[in-house]
Design a protein around this motif. Sequence first.
Motif, PDB file in Angstrom:
ATOM      1  N   GLY A   1     -11.869   6.633  -7.309  1.00 18.52           N
ATOM      2  CA  GLY A   1     -12.363   6.863  -5.964  1.00 18.52           C
ATOM      3  C   GLY A   1     -13.432   5.901  -5.498  1.00 18.52           C
ATOM      4  O   GLY A   1     -14.012   6.084  -4.422  1.00 18.52           O
ATOM      5  N   ASP A   2     -13.687   4.847  -6.245  1.00 13.37           N
ATOM      6  CA  ASP A   2     -14.630   3.789  -5.878  1.00 13.37           C
ATOM      7  C   ASP A   2     -14.516   2.721  -6.956  1.00 13.37           C
ATOM      8  O   ASP A   2     -14.093   3.008  -8.086  1.00 13.37           O
ATOM      9  CB  ASP A   2     -16.064   4.321  -5.812  1.00 13.37           C
ATOM     10  CG  ASP A   2     -17.055   3.373  -5.120  1.00 13.37           C
ATOM     11  OD1 ASP A   2     -16.635   2.263  -4.723  1.00 13.37           O
ATOM     12  OD2 ASP A   2     -18.241   3.734  -4.997  1.00 13.37           O
TER      13      ASP A   2
ATOM     14  N   TYR B   1      -7.081   4.469  -2.515  1.00 15.24           N
ATOM     15  CA  TYR B   1      -7.655   5.811  -2.571  1.00 15.24           C
ATOM     16  C   TYR B   1      -6.638   6.869  -2.151  1.00 15.24           C
ATOM     17  O   TYR B   1      -6.763   8.036  -2.512  1.00 15.24           O
ATOM     18  CB  TYR B   1      -8.907   5.892  -1.695  1.00 15.24           C
ATOM     19  CG  TYR B   1      -9.976   4.901  -2.092  1.00 15.24           C
ATOM     20  CD1 TYR B   1     -10.433   4.827  -3.401  1.00 15.24           C
ATOM     21  CD2 TYR B   1     -10.513   4.007  -1.156  1.00 15.24           C
ATOM     22  CE1 TYR B   1     -11.403   3.902  -3.776  1.00 15.24           C
ATOM     23  CE2 TYR B   1     -11.485   3.086  -1.522  1.00 15.24           C
ATOM     24  CZ  TYR B   1     -11.919   3.032  -2.832  1.00 15.24           C
ATOM     25  OH  TYR B   1     -12.879   2.120  -3.202  1.00 15.24           O
TER      26      TYR B   1
ATOM     27  N   ASP C   1     -11.957   9.283  -2.233  1.00 13.97           N
ATOM     28  CA  ASP C   1     -10.707  10.035  -2.223  1.00 13.97           C
ATOM     29  C   ASP C   1     -10.708  11.126  -1.164  1.00 13.97           C
ATOM     30  O   ASP C   1      -9.655  11.478  -0.617  1.00 13.97           O
ATOM     31  CB  ASP C   1     -10.457  10.660  -3.600  1.00 13.97           C
ATOM     32  CG  ASP C   1     -11.586  11.582  -4.054  1.00 13.97           C
ATOM     33  OD1 ASP C   1     -12.759  11.141  -4.022  1.00 13.97           O
ATOM     34  OD2 ASP C   1     -11.317  12.728  -4.451  1.00 13.97           O
TER      35      ASP C   1
ATOM     36  N   ALA D   1      -9.549   9.792   2.282  1.00 11.18           N
ATOM     37  CA  ALA D   1      -8.375   8.911   2.300  1.00 11.18           C
ATOM     38  C   ALA D   1      -7.162   9.626   2.877  1.00 11.18           C
ATOM     39  O   ALA D   1      -6.972  10.830   2.687  1.00 11.18           O
ATOM     40  CB  ALA D   1      -8.068   8.422   0.886  1.00 11.18           C
TER      41      ALA D   1
ATOM     42  N   THR E   1     -13.585   2.959   4.919  1.00 13.06           N
ATOM     43  CA  THR E   1     -14.329   2.645   3.700  1.00 13.06           C
ATOM     44  C   THR E   1     -14.922   1.246   3.809  1.00 13.06           C
ATOM     45  O   THR E   1     -14.423   0.412   4.559  1.00 13.06           O
ATOM     46  CB  THR E   1     -13.412   2.725   2.465  1.00 13.06           C
ATOM     47  OG1 THR E   1     -12.272   1.878   2.663  1.00 13.06           O
ATOM     48  CG2 THR E   1     -12.947   4.155   2.230  1.00 13.06           C
TER      49      THR E   1
END
Length: 408
Positions: free
Chosen positions: A104-105, A286, A305, A308, A394
């Motif tokens: 998630g990153d 994501y 996440d 997304a 993002t």
Amino acid sequence: MRSIFLPILTFAAHVAAQAENTYTATATDDVEKARATAKTLSPTSHVQGKAFNRLAIIWLENTDYDMAIGDPNLAWVAKQGITLSNYHAVTHPSQPNYMASIGGDYLGMQHDEFTQVDKNVSTVIDLLEDKGISWGHYQEDMPYSGFEGMAYVNQKNGKNDYVRKHNPAVSYNANAGIIDRLAVIKNLTTFYKDLEAETLPQWMFITPNMTSDGHDTSVTVAGTWTRTFLEPLLKDKRFMQNTLVLVTFDENETYTIQNRILAVLLGDAVPANLVGTTDNSYYSHYSEIATAEANWDLHTLGRFDVGANVFKLVADKTGDTVRPWSGDVPLKDMYFNSSYAGPLNDDKGGNKRYPAPNVALDGCGLHSRTVLPAIKKAWKGSKAPVYYTSSLETPDGQHPPKGYAPSD
């Protein structure tokens, strides 16, 4: 065989099984010794999903969208399912994209070096295990299950084969520290053994070697490998059990254009009326996490996440809304070609603190999913910065999160 998974951060009883750094040696003798005793598991589960019961994710390497869709074999793959024509990688080079797709990153990463992420950083694996959903990584030419070394070259011709940077699970110590998790990170040959034994997991990440994926060769080689691998499986009832397959790339090749990549959804979970169609909705790596979360009603990681987009094929059955990019920075001005600062960024300067997950992102007006309780417990009282929201938009290196510009 069946296996009951334990969620992350509650594995005190597994202290004796800590294993990060145990299987990193790459010398031939060391590899042979470890191969003789390495544990291999094939846990199964049968958790019903809203749109699919099995998700197989296949990643290829470093190809611009137009080049990929122009390859005859990848064009054939696209005709078998839904082409996601507005799917984006999140940065360059390879490794941070792999890391982002399950965590998630990418936490500022801008390199392909040996990396170990702190044990309190969770991934989609923790979400799957929390719901009793089996998972596995299949890595072509990985020397043995749970291998943690930087790379393993072809022993006959010296070419690149397996590389750690393309194996996202092993770089998170929450996975590398547990023998039973290492035991389901396996060589691709075990995919066929699991297929024959009908012990394939419900969620799987499949990585070809550096020749097959096009990294050291060409899109022609990658396309040929992909069709050769998938074509028989699409007719195999042992694999096609309400199965959704995602074929995509880690990143594009040309850093001066937007980091858009080809992605295709196919398999018997795709309705017949959608085969051969195109979905122009905005997606990123994501979305792979968000789609699994929506399908199996998982908790979330509290990172990118949460906001997304879920793949529309799935969102139509889960009630999720697929939104257009509508941030202050237009999508056409987002290139996703460089990384922001962070703990995995080895450039000088910039914030090196791990950002905390946003444990307040429960429901968040988009869906009813909540942050994994174990994550909330692990980060309770943390003073670490938080930059995650429920927004679809993002950041990238040109538009970094607040406090994570290179000069911060």
